[in-house]
Design an enzyme around this catalytic site. Structure first.
Site: not given
Length: 226
Positions: A99-101
């Protein structure tokens, strides 16, 4: 039983972890483990800590490996125990996810070479540094690799994964049980809808420095010098 293992590190964005965990914990037969280097509380980006349920040494073999993101990723990129755990856990996992970075931690572990992936919009231009090609989208699938965009996209990714594991009907029931029916009060959730002025202002105040720090951490490795 389906073993779902989340990786926890200092500076994690808590919703990157807790959003998907809330969904995936309702997958029939699921057992969620939150693994960190020690069992000590781990500070999140929200002013409170989270308590791991296992260490990297004691965590079960993951059927689903989930790697959240956050501003702490830049430091976690140089944390060899975390990277080694991600790399080892991915070897036997049915699904490798971020998720995300968190995508950059997968990349540092060598898991994104030649793969399509997504991440938070402010960092997407850095994905080639870990061998990935950026595909826009809240959820991107490439074989057994599922990556999600920024923060709230983790809920969408988790519902997508539930559908892959247990069918759409189960995913829809979980969505209903959580009353996940987003109607945000403002249409400002992407650069396209927020507009150039607001996006540039946010980049200047937060993400230019954060992305530069991430880039420096990604380049600070053997074979990819500054």
């Amino acid at each position: 039983m389906t073993a779902i293992v989340f990786v926890l590190f200092p500076g994690v964005t808590q919703l990157d972890l807790t959003g998907p965990a809330q969904v995936l914990s309702r997958l029939p037969g699921a057992r969620v483990t939150v693994a960190a280097a020690t069992r000590d509380p781990v500070a999140t980006d929200s002013g409170f800590a989270m308590l791991p349920t296992a260490t990297f040494d004691s965590a079960p073999s993951a059927d689903i490996l989930c790697v959240p993101g956050g501003h702490g990723v830049a430091d976690a990129l140089s944390d060899e125990p975390s990277i080694a755990f991600i790399r080892a856990a991915a070897e036997s996992a049915r699904w490798v996810t971020s998720v995300c970075t968190g995508a950059f931690l997968l990349g540092r572990a060598g898991l994104l070479d030649g793969r399509r992936a997504t991440t938070h919009w402010a960092y997407a231009h850095l994905l080639p540094l870990v061998g990935a090609s950026h595909q826009p989208g809240r959820v991107v699938e490439d074989g057994n690799l599922l990556t999600a965009g920024g923060v709230t996209a983790g809920i969408d990714f988790a519902l997508t994964l539930v559908a892959r594991e247990a069918g759409q009907a189960v995913a829809e029931s979980i969505q209903l049980s959580l009353e996940y029916d987003p109607h945000p009060p403002f249409d400002s959730g992407t650069p396209a809808t927020a507009g150039m002025r607001r996006t540039h202002a946010l980049r200047a105040s937060v993400y230019d420095d954060a992305a530069a720090r991430m880039e420096s951490a990604l380049r600070d490795r053997a074979g990819n010098p500054q």
